[in-house]
Design a protein around this motif. Structure first.
Motif, PDB file in Angstrom:
ATOM      1  N   GLU A 185       0.862  -1.174   0.000  1.00 58.71           N
ATOM      2  CA  GLU A 185       0.000   0.000   0.000  1.00 58.71           C
ATOM      3  C   GLU A 185       0.901   1.228   0.000  1.00 58.71           C
ATOM      4  OE1 GLU A 185      -3.513   2.142   2.694  1.00 58.71           O
ATOM      5  OE2 GLU A 185      -2.851   0.089   3.145  1.00 58.71           O
ATOM      6  N   LEU A 186       0.771   2.061  -1.014  1.00 54.95           N
ATOM      7  CA  LEU A 186       1.705   3.156  -1.201  1.00 54.95           C
ATOM      8  C   LEU A 186       1.456   4.298  -0.218  1.00 54.95           C
ATOM      9  CD1 LEU A 186       1.840   3.442  -5.100  1.00 54.95           C
ATOM     10  CD2 LEU A 186       3.440   2.280  -3.583  1.00 54.95           C
ATOM     11  N   SER A 187       2.549   4.935   0.160  1.00 52.96           N
ATOM     12  CA  SER A 187       2.464   6.178   0.914  1.00 52.96           C
ATOM     13  C   SER A 187       2.380   7.336  -0.073  1.00 52.96           C
ATOM     14  CB  SER A 187       3.700   6.338   1.808  1.00 52.96           C
ATOM     15  OG  SER A 187       4.853   6.607   1.010  1.00 52.96           O
ATOM     16  N   LEU A 207      20.328   4.827 -15.033  1.00 51.65           N
ATOM     17  CA  LEU A 207      19.169   4.172 -14.442  1.00 51.65           C
ATOM     18  C   LEU A 207      18.573   5.072 -13.366  1.00 51.65           C
ATOM     19  CD1 LEU A 207      21.473   1.778 -15.034  1.00 51.65           C
ATOM     20  CD2 LEU A 207      19.632   0.334 -14.190  1.00 51.65           C
ATOM     21  N   GLY A 208      17.267   5.306 -13.454  1.00 53.57           N
ATOM     22  CA  GLY A 208      16.546   6.033 -12.424  1.00 53.57           C
ATOM     23  C   GLY A 208      15.593   5.096 -11.708  1.00 53.57           C
ATOM     24  N   ILE A 209      15.717   4.992 -10.398  1.00 59.76           N
ATOM     25  CA  ILE A 209      14.914   4.066  -9.596  1.00 59.76           C
ATOM     26  C   ILE A 209      13.963   4.882  -8.728  1.00 59.76           C
ATOM     27  CG2 ILE A 209      14.966   2.245  -7.853  1.00 59.76           C
ATOM     28  CD1 ILE A 209      17.826   1.592  -8.800  1.00 59.76           C
ATOM     29  N   THR A 210      12.665   4.734  -8.988  1.00 58.33           N
ATOM     30  CA  THR A 210      11.634   5.385  -8.182  1.00 58.33           C
ATOM     31  C   THR A 210      11.056   4.358  -7.226  1.00 58.33           C
ATOM     32  OG1 THR A 210      11.070   6.743 -10.102  1.00 58.33           O
ATOM     33  CG2 THR A 210       9.555   6.794  -8.234  1.00 58.33           C
ATOM     34  N   ALA A 211      10.995   4.684  -5.945  1.00 62.21           N
ATOM     35  CA  ALA A 211      10.512   3.744  -4.943  1.00 62.21           C
ATOM     36  C   ALA A 211       9.599   4.454  -3.955  1.00 62.21           C
ATOM     37  CB  ALA A 211      11.686   3.103  -4.196  1.00 62.21           C
ATOM     38  N   ASP A 212       8.711   3.679  -3.334  1.00 63.73           N
ATOM     39  CA  ASP A 212       7.905   4.226  -2.254  1.00 63.73           C
ATOM     40  C   ASP A 212       8.807   4.446  -1.041  1.00 63.73           C
ATOM     41  OD1 ASP A 212       5.002   4.620  -1.124  1.00 63.73           O
ATOM     42  OD2 ASP A 212       6.084   3.443   0.370  1.00 63.73           O
ATOM     43  N   ARG A 213       8.700   5.606  -0.435  1.00 69.05           N
ATOM     44  CA  ARG A 213       9.630   5.979   0.635  1.00 69.05           C
ATOM     45  C   ARG A 213       9.501   5.066   1.858  1.00 69.05           C
ATOM     46  NH1 ARG A 213      12.647  10.430   0.872  1.00 69.05           N
ATOM     47  NH2 ARG A 213      13.651  10.942   2.849  1.00 69.05           N
ATOM     48  N   ALA A 258       8.015   1.865   1.910  1.00 69.38           N
ATOM     49  CA  ALA A 258       8.210   0.452   1.598  1.00 69.38           C
ATOM     50  C   ALA A 258       9.650   0.128   1.238  1.00 69.38           C
ATOM     51  CB  ALA A 258       7.285   0.038   0.459  1.00 69.38           C
ATOM     52  N   VAL A 259      10.376   1.106   0.666  1.00 72.95           N
ATOM     53  CA  VAL A 259      11.764   0.868   0.235  1.00 72.95           C
ATOM     54  C   VAL A 259      12.665   1.949   0.839  1.00 72.95           C
ATOM     55  CG1 VAL A 259      13.255   0.384  -1.742  1.00 72.95           C
ATOM     56  CG2 VAL A 259      10.803  -0.046  -1.915  1.00 72.95           C
ATOM     57  N   PRO A 260      12.846   1.941   2.146  1.00 78.07           N
ATOM     58  CA  PRO A 260      13.727   2.942   2.755  1.00 78.07           C
ATOM     59  C   PRO A 260      15.193   2.708   2.417  1.00 78.07           C
ATOM     60  CG  PRO A 260      13.030   1.342   4.401  1.00 78.07           C
ATOM     61  CD  PRO A 260      12.251   1.039   3.161  1.00 78.07           C
ATOM     62  N   ASP A 261      15.503   1.509   1.905  1.00 80.22           N
ATOM     63  CA  ASP A 261      16.887   1.148   1.565  1.00 80.22           C
ATOM     64  C   ASP A 261      17.109   1.195   0.055  1.00 80.22           C
ATOM     65  OD1 ASP A 261      15.127  -0.928   1.148  1.00 80.22           O
ATOM     66  OD2 ASP A 261      16.506  -2.497   1.810  1.00 80.22           O
ATOM     67  N   ALA A 262      16.536   2.205  -0.606  1.00 83.15           N
ATOM     68  CA  ALA A 262      16.677   2.304  -2.059  1.00 83.15           C
ATOM     69  C   ALA A 262      18.139   2.445  -2.474  1.00 83.15           C
ATOM     70  CB  ALA A 262      15.859   3.490  -2.580  1.00 83.15           C
ATOM     71  N   GLU A 263      18.945   3.105  -1.650  1.00 89.29           N
ATOM     72  CA  GLU A 263      20.371   3.245  -1.975  1.00 89.29           C
ATOM     73  C   GLU A 263      21.051   1.882  -2.030  1.00 89.29           C
ATOM     74  OE1 GLU A 263      18.779   4.916   0.337  1.00 89.29           O
ATOM     75  OE2 GLU A 263      18.917   7.042  -0.212  1.00 89.29           O
ATOM     76  N   THR A 264      20.606   0.954  -1.194  1.00 89.22           N
ATOM     77  CA  THR A 264      21.162  -0.400  -1.226  1.00 89.22           C
ATOM     78  C   THR A 264      20.826  -1.086  -2.542  1.00 89.22           C
ATOM     79  OG1 THR A 264      20.964  -0.585   1.180  1.00 89.22           O
ATOM     80  CG2 THR A 264      21.188  -2.636  -0.054  1.00 89.22           C
ATOM     81  N   LEU A 265      19.594  -0.898  -3.018  1.00 91.81           N
ATOM     82  CA  LEU A 265      19.211  -1.461  -4.317  1.00 91.81           C
ATOM     83  C   LEU A 265      20.091  -0.899  -5.419  1.00 91.81           C
ATOM     84  CD1 LEU A 265      17.436  -3.010  -6.273  1.00 91.81           C
ATOM     85  CD2 LEU A 265      15.748  -1.158  -6.123  1.00 91.81           C
ATOM     86  N   ALA A 266      20.347   0.407  -5.403  1.00 88.88           N
ATOM     87  CA  ALA A 266      21.206   1.010  -6.422  1.00 88.88           C
ATOM     88  C   ALA A 266      22.600   0.395  -6.397  1.00 88.88           C
ATOM     89  CB  ALA A 266      21.276   2.522  -6.213  1.00 88.88           C
ATOM     90  N   GLN A 267      23.154   0.184  -5.204  1.00 87.81           N
ATOM     91  CA  GLN A 267      24.469  -0.425  -5.093  1.00 87.81           C
ATOM     92  C   GLN A 267      24.452  -1.861  -5.604  1.00 87.81           C
ATOM     93  OE1 GLN A 267      27.361   0.901  -4.415  1.00 87.81           O
ATOM     94  NE2 GLN A 267      28.393  -1.069  -4.667  1.00 87.81           N
ATOM     95  N   CYS A 268      23.378  -2.591  -5.342  1.00 86.46           N
ATOM     96  CA  CYS A 268      23.268  -3.974  -5.813  1.00 86.46           C
ATOM     97  C   CYS A 268      23.180  -4.034  -7.339  1.00 86.46           C
ATOM     98  CB  CYS A 268      22.055  -4.653  -5.182  1.00 86.46           C
ATOM     99  SG  CYS A 268      22.235  -5.004  -3.419  1.00 86.46           S
ATOM    100  N   VAL A 269      22.551  -3.033  -7.959  1.00 87.15           N
ATOM    101  CA  VAL A 269      22.506  -2.982  -9.415  1.00 87.15           C
ATOM    102  C   VAL A 269      23.904  -2.777  -9.975  1.00 87.15           C
ATOM    103  CG1 VAL A 269      21.686  -1.626 -11.388  1.00 87.15           C
ATOM    104  CG2 VAL A 269      20.107  -2.217  -9.540  1.00 87.15           C
TER     105      VAL A 269
END
Length: 484
Positions: free
Chosen positions: A237-239, A432-438, A440-451
């Motif tokens: 459920e999105l914020s 690459l631009g990654i849009t995430a729900d703030r 649900a994905v507070p660790d978006a920077e981790t996803l970027a590093q994993c990419v």
């Protein structure tokens, strides 16, 4: 009477909520150079080019009693200074600070009482760079009547093109009585008006029923103490807040992997995203045993007379691709992605990447807008995320003499989906631009590093391996010269 809003576009307006703003955005970063590039320079450039996208000076006006669909009318109070805004970061501003500002700006819906777009000039970046963030509502850019503003602003040389335009004078806004008379006249003389109005009414009823069903399910779950099953952690459920992060990579790395293991650059991009998602989910201690794949909707350019024509010369179709996040081998992941897309290439409808990159202007902004529309239409198939990869020109472009050095797409989130990824290749880079729900994905920077690490895995494998297919698997065809 002015042009009526089409049922499909009206559905985008009706679906929009504070938690799901329906706009696309792009962040372009420019080297201001010795002559400088600032708010005044961009304002002058847009004033010179906006005539080529006339809908950017129009707004949506409803018909009293909903006798027909709303209409597009000239905004008599159009104020370019309202739409082109100035912002700044504390010098020297970092990319992280810029992404935080972008996250806040793209979280806010556009003002329905004005033309549905905004541009922010962000000064104060390190190295003399200036960022331009543009937002355009999905109803504004349909690829048929209107392209994205960003497509008409850039030039191939530092010297701006001289374009002849006529002075603009807004047509007088129609009165309520005139809107009603026009609706009645169109309904009597045009069968399509009656059909479009019926479609819009039926769509609104369907959305109300679907919303009531979802609320009833939530209430039932609360009463029984049961939680609805989620196929993946990306269904949430999105914020009302977003988080935006980026990854900048070299196009040569993707081409190297393609040369060794076959497929296309797009295959390598999707395999990189799959590897990044796998690594990110593992940092969250998600079980890879029960979650072997994530389904992505991947908008792709095709030649298909049965699809709606666009001014770009191609159509956009959505393809569902299962990203093999449960596969530990990066090379096997790549071959699985290539195999899943091979059927699309063999239809003969696929459009070569170099053809897309050669379209006049900076077409990626328009293609990303169309891709997000297609992704929204594919929501009935319940994908986990959308991934849109658009090839751009492999030479520098300029705005008012300033060279564009980076370009990141910012895709909107689909209702109930925590993640969307846009990819643009430009001038030897892949952004690459990654849009995430703030929330649900507070660790978006981790996803970027994993990419980033997933691409490094593929490059390392390409450096170590000879060009061969894994044993027991169908070889992927050698790359064609036009697979950029």
């Amino acid at each position: 009477m002015s042009e009526r809003v089409r049922p499909r576009d009206l559905a985008f307006l009706a679906r929009e909520t504070p938690a799901t703003p329906m706009h696309n955005a792009t962040v372009d970063i420019f080297d201001a150079g010795p002559d400088g590039f600032d708010h005044a320079g961009l304002l002058s450039l847009i004033e010179d080019r906006i005539a080529f996208v006339p809908r950017y000076r129009q707004r949506v006006v409803s018909v009293p009693g909903r006798l027909a669909n709303p209409v597009w009318v000239d905004d008599p109070d159009f104020d370019l200074h309202f739409h082109v805004r100035r912002s700044a970061l504390p010098r020297p501003g970092t990319h992280e600070q810029l992404w935080d500002l972008v996250s806040r700006i793209v979280s806010r819906p556009l003002d329905r009482h004005r033309p549905l777009w905004e541009v922010y000039v962000v000064e104060g970046l390190a190295d003399g760079h200036v960022a331009v963030l543009s937002k355009s509502h999905q109803v504004l850019v349909d690829g048929v009547e209107t392209v994205d503003l960003g497509q008409v602003l850039l030039d191939t040389t530092p010297e701006a093109r001289t374009l002849e335009t006529e002075a603009w004078h807004p047509r007088r806004r129609p009165s309520a009585a005139r809107l009603v008379r026009g609706a009645v006249r169109d309904s009597l003389t045009s069968p399509t008006t009656v059909l479009d109005t019926g479609r819009a009414t039926a769509g609104a009823t369907t959305r109300l029923l679907r919303g009531a069903t979802q609320r009833a399910g939530a209430v039932a779950g609360a009463v029984t103490g049961r939680r609805s099953e989620q196929r993946s952690p990306l269904h949430v459920e999105l914020s009302e807040q977003r988080r935006f992060v980026t990854v900048a990579t070299d196009l040569a790395d993707y081409r190297r992997v393609r040369e060794v293991h076959g497929g296309t650059v797009n295959d390598v991009v999707l395999a990189t995203v799959a590897g990044g998602l796998r690594g990110w989910l593992m940092t969250r201690r998600e079980s890879m045993g029960g979650l072997r794949r994530l389904r992505a909707v991947v908008p792709m350019s095709v030649i298909d007379d049965e699809l709606e024509a666009t001014s770009l010369g191609t159509q956009i179709a959505g393809h569902l691709v299962d990203l093999p996040i449960g596969e530990p081998s990066p090379v096997v992941r790549l071959h699985q992605v290539s195999y899943s897309l091979q059927a699309h290439r063999e239809t003969g409808r696929a459009v070569a990447a170099n053809r897309l990159a050669g379209i006049a202007g900076f077409a990626p902004t328009t293609f990303h807008a169309l891709g997000s529309r297609v992704a929204a239409a594919q929501q009935r198939h319940d994908p986990d995320l959308s991934v849109t990869n658009v090839p751009g020109p492999q030479f520098p472009l300029y705005a008012a003499g300033a060279r564009m050095v980076e370009s990141y797409p910012v895709h909107p989130l689909l209702p109930g989906h925590a993640l969307a990824i846009g990819v643009t290749s430009y001038d030897g880079k892949v952004f690459l631009g990654i849009t995430a729900d703030r929330d649900a994905v507070p660790d978006a920077e981790t996803l970027a590093q994993c990419v980033r690490e997933a691409l490094e895995e593929l490059v390392d494998a390409a450096s170590a391996d000879r060009p061969r297919a894994p044993r027991g698997r169908t070889p992927v065809r050698p790359p064609r010269p036009d697979d950029t």
